[in-house]
Design an enzyme around this catalytic site. Structure first.
Site, PDB file in Angstrom:
ATOM      1  CD  GLU A  10      -3.085  -0.740   2.251  1.00 50.08           C
ATOM      2  OE1 GLU A  10      -3.358   0.411   2.638  1.00 50.08           O
ATOM      3  OE2 GLU A  10      -3.563  -1.762   2.780  1.00 50.08           O
ATOM      4  CG  ASP A  86      -1.680  -1.857   5.509  1.00 45.83           C
ATOM      5  OD1 ASP A  86      -0.509  -2.160   5.231  1.00 45.83           O
ATOM      6  OD2 ASP A  86      -2.036  -0.687   5.759  1.00 45.83           O
ATOM      7  CG  ASP A  88      -6.562  -3.408   7.693  1.00 50.43           C
ATOM      8  OD1 ASP A  88      -6.524  -3.507   6.452  1.00 50.43           O
ATOM      9  OD2 ASP A  88      -6.240  -2.370   8.303  1.00 50.43           O
ATOM     10  CD  GLU A  90     -11.274  -0.088   4.622  1.00 53.45           C
ATOM     11  OE1 GLU A  90     -11.165   0.327   3.457  1.00 53.45           O
ATOM     12  OE2 GLU A  90     -12.378  -0.290   5.173  1.00 53.45           O
ATOM     13  CE1 TYR A 299      -1.569  -2.085   9.290  1.00 51.22           C
ATOM     14  CE2 TYR A 299      -3.403  -3.200  10.360  1.00 51.22           C
ATOM     15  CZ  TYR A 299      -2.929  -2.351   9.383  1.00 51.22           C
ATOM     16  OH  TYR A 299      -3.796  -1.768   8.499  1.00 51.22           O
ATOM     17  NE  ARG A 301      -4.928   2.473   9.971  1.00 50.70           N
ATOM     18  CZ  ARG A 301      -4.081   2.576   8.954  1.00 50.70           C
ATOM     19  NH1 ARG A 301      -3.596   1.479   8.395  1.00 50.70           N
ATOM     20  NH2 ARG A 301      -3.714   3.751   8.496  1.00 50.70           N
ATOM     21  CG  HIS A 345      -4.137  -7.512  13.293  1.00 48.39           C
ATOM     22  ND1 HIS A 345      -4.101  -8.357  12.223  1.00 48.39           N
ATOM     23  CD2 HIS A 345      -4.949  -6.490  12.945  1.00 48.39           C
ATOM     24  CE1 HIS A 345      -4.860  -7.859  11.259  1.00 48.39           C
ATOM     25  NE2 HIS A 345      -5.390  -6.737  11.684  1.00 48.39           N
TER      26      HIS A 345
END
Length: 710
Positions: A10, A86, A88, A90, A299, A301, A345
């Site tokens: 990303e 990433d 997740d 998104e 990570y 988030r 995570h």
């Protein structure tokens, strides 16, 4: 020609690091976030086919054409494409969109997932690839359609009826919490109460004791009369009736989730949530540490407070034993997760124990060093032994009054050996006391106080409430607050949030017509549905059907009955057409314009503030001197007769430029304006020109023709 394997991530900042780790034959490129989004075609401009299974209509996102073309070219030249966005929802959706746009076989294309940007993690992902998880993609797609429908429909309606800029599934319920807090503060009525300050003398040391009970009931003193009555019952000496000492074990806090990291960074450093997340992103993507570009944290988030046993045993355990000793070693903690927590995570932790905060601080900015130290020490402290203290409670009793004094001393630092700078200082050792002895009262008086209103919500408090109530996701906490501020629904001063009049008005209207939209339960239930889609327990189609039908029915009903705010008239008439002037809203704030718009486009210019007079007169022309401001806001004193008079107070002592004396040999032609001066050649900042010799009284000038002009 050598085979090429294209890896797509990303962020461009990851490309060099991951490319260095993988080497040949890998080429790493970045999508720079989402490459596609819903179009604004179709019914209501939603970009969703509402009649045929809520099929989304995706288009290349604005400004992403160049990136997509570059990726298409690179993927066409590559022997294999690996998607490493990433880990997740998104990120999964971005991988799917890449596969669609680049015409990749979704079932065969490799999907790489890693939670830290270190060489072992990247190589492990390469050696253990998976495929695109369509449950995650469907969950994200449903979330996007929820937000598009609610956002488009409500924002358009609110804008038409009352001029509010927007509404949204997450932002509106978050705004309501801030508005409710403001209402509590405004409705608060302070109540009187009294506190007693009582001290005893212990071998020359003053010990403050707190009133605990009055005649066996919790002490509450509401008036001066009650305070005086209690004070009169306090004897000159009071016996110590009980002295108890107990050992206590205080465990460390959990490692950081996104929410707790943002809260603690605000509490410690007053970092706004957006700033914390931005710094954490840089720490995750990687910084240059001693010549090595490496990701410093996992990570950022996440709603999980879990640390993997593998990392604990491989990295943390030997570090703790070697640095502090075997007795300081604890174990990974398990946490009760909040509403809708996914636990997908790990918690936020350092990627390596050897990169200590002191080492990293030499290579990063001050704010990056602060946040890294906080994350590092919190994660390590969570894996260490509890702190041990001896707590002492001394109870003094006389005439039906009970007083207490408490103290504690640390007997074993435990996790505070590393987290001591952030831990609360609670050591408060009591002086040597003996049960049964009486001690002289050295001080007794009362103080009137009043209850205080609830504190205004800070950004940290709002993030905590969002997490507790299941509103939004770790990736949206900071951006939601930022959006509310950009929409001018709230004002943030030092991280303390106050709703604006527009924010309050918008919330009142939404609560009246769409109470479910500002209900945290409604929003949390939608998040729960998204989780069920992710887990394969619910389908995208059913979720959209269950949501859309009741929502659009309610929306259509409200559209018919919702009032439109009448324009606020100023009491003046438009000088151009005679219609009433009203207060209007524009992108740059409020202004006064004609109610007959768009037929009449008159806008009243704001009146300029009249300069304040100093009480002095201009020494050159005799007019009053006034205060003025220059472009930088600096105040100076000048003549009110400007531009006829150029006098500025204080300029008398400034060195004056010598006026050039012109002779007849310099004259080009007579000045056509003042008739008494002559035009001569003068040098401007960039070009030569013809100017009058009577300047500044005469400003006439002519520009010279450029080379080649006729």
């Amino acid at each position: 020609m050598a085979a090429v394997k294209l890896v797509i991530v990303e962020s461009p900042k990851k490309c060099d690091t991951i490319g260095r780790y993988l080497g040949s034959p890998y080429k790493v490129m970045a999508s720079q976030g989402h490459i596609r989004d819903l179009s604004t075609r179709g019914k209501g401009g939603l970009g969703i086919d509402l009649e045929h299974g809520f099929k989304p209509d995706f288009v290349i996102a604005e400004g992403k054409e160049r990136i997509v073309n570059a990726l298409k070219k690179a993927s066409g030249e590559a022997d294999e494409v690996l998607l490493a966005t990433d880990p997740d929802r998104e990120g999964e959706a971005i991988s799917w969109h890449l596969a669609e746009v680049l015409h990749l076989d979704e079932e065969k294309t490799k999907r790489l997932r890693f939670h830290e940007i270190t060489k072992p993690a990247i190589l492990e992902a390469i050696n253990s690839p998976s495929h695109i998880d369509m449950n995650l993609v469907n969950s994200q797609e449903t979330r996007r359609m929820y937000d598009r429908i609610i956002g488009f429909k409500l924002s358009k309606l609110l804008n038409q009826k009352m001029g509010s800029p927007s509404a949204g599934r997450v932002q509106s319920v978050t705004l309501r919490m801030i508005v409710d807090n403001d209402a509590e503060i405004k409705a608060f009525v302070p109540e009187e109460y009294w506190v007693l300050h009582v001290s005893v003398d212990v071998n020359g040391t003053t010990l403050d004791i707190d009133l605990d009970k009055i005649d066996g009931k919790p002490a509450k003193i509401k008036t001066k009369e009650e305070a005086e009555a209690v004070l009169s019952r306090i004897p000159d000496e009071i016996p110590l009736t009980s002295l108890t000492t107990k050992p206590r074990s205080i465990p460390s806090g959990l490692p950081f989730t996104t929410s707790t990291m943002q809260q603690e960074a605000y509490n410690r450093f007053k970092f706004p949530t957006v700033k914390t997340q931005r710094i954490a992103q840089r720490l995750y993507e990687g910084l240059d540490i001693g010549g090595d570009h490496v990701g410093l944290i996992t990570y950022m988030r996440t709603d999980s407070a879990r640390i993997s046993p593998e990392w604990f045993h491989k990295h943390a355990e030997p570090y703790i034993i070697e640095t502090f000793g075997q007795e300081y070693l604890g174990a990974p903690k398990s946490a009760k997760h909040g509403v809708n927590a996914q636990d997908a995570h790990e918690a936020i932790r350092p990627t390596g124990t050897h990169r200590t905060p002191d080492v990293v601080a030499k290579y990063v900015s001050a704010d990056e060093a602060k946040l890294y130290r906080l994350i590092y020490t919190r994660a390590m402290a969570s894996l260490m032994a509890p702190k041990k203290v001896l707590s002492t409670v001394a109870t003094f009793e006389a005439n039906g009054l009970s007083f207490k004094a408490t103290g504690s001393i640390t007997t074993f630092k435990g996790y505070e050996a590393i987290y001591g700078n952030y831990a609360e200082k609670d050591d408060n050792e009591l002086p040597l006391l003996k049960e049964g002895d009486s001690y002289r009262i050295s001080k007794k008086d009362g103080e009137q106080k009043f209850t205080q209103p609830p504190a205004r919500y800070s950004e940290a408090k709002v993030v905590k409430l969002m997490e507790e109530k299941g509103i939004g996701r770790p990736s949206t906490y900071a951006s939601t607050i930022d959006t509310l501020e950009k929409r001018k629904y709230i004002v943030s001063k030092g991280g303390i949030l106050t709703p604006t009049e527009d924010g309050i008005r918008t919330t009142v209207v939404l609560e009246k017509y769409f109470p479910e939209i500002v209900s945290d339960k409604y929003t949390a239930d939608m998040e729960k549905t998204l989780d069920e889609i992710e887990e394969g327990k619910e389908t995208k189609l059913k979720a959209m059907e269950d949501f859309y039908s009741p929502f659009i029915k309610k929306f259509d009903e409200v559209t018919k009955v919702m009032y439109k705010d009448p324009p606020v008239e100023t009491g003046e008439k438009c000088p151009e057409c005679g219609a009433p002037l009203i207060i209007r809203k524009g992108p740059y704030g409020t202004f006064i314009g004609c109610s007959n718009y768009p037929k009449c486009r008159y806008i009243k210019k704001p009146e300029k503030e009249k300069p304040r007079e100093t009480g002095e007169l201009c020494p050159e022309c005799g007019k009053p001197l006034v205060y003025r401001k220059d472009r930088k806001g600096n105040e100076f004193v000048a003549c009110s007769g400007f531009p006829e008079c150029h006098y500025i107070k204080g300029s008398e002592n400034a060195p004056k430029k010598e006026k050039k004396a012109y002779t007849e040999a310099d004259y080009v032609k007579p000045c056509p304006k003042c008739k008494t001066g002559h035009l001569v050649y003068k040098q401007g900042k960039k070009v030569k020109f013809l100017g009058c010799t009577n300047f500044p009284k005469c400003h006439y000038h002519e520009f010279l023709p450029k080379d080649g002009d006729n």
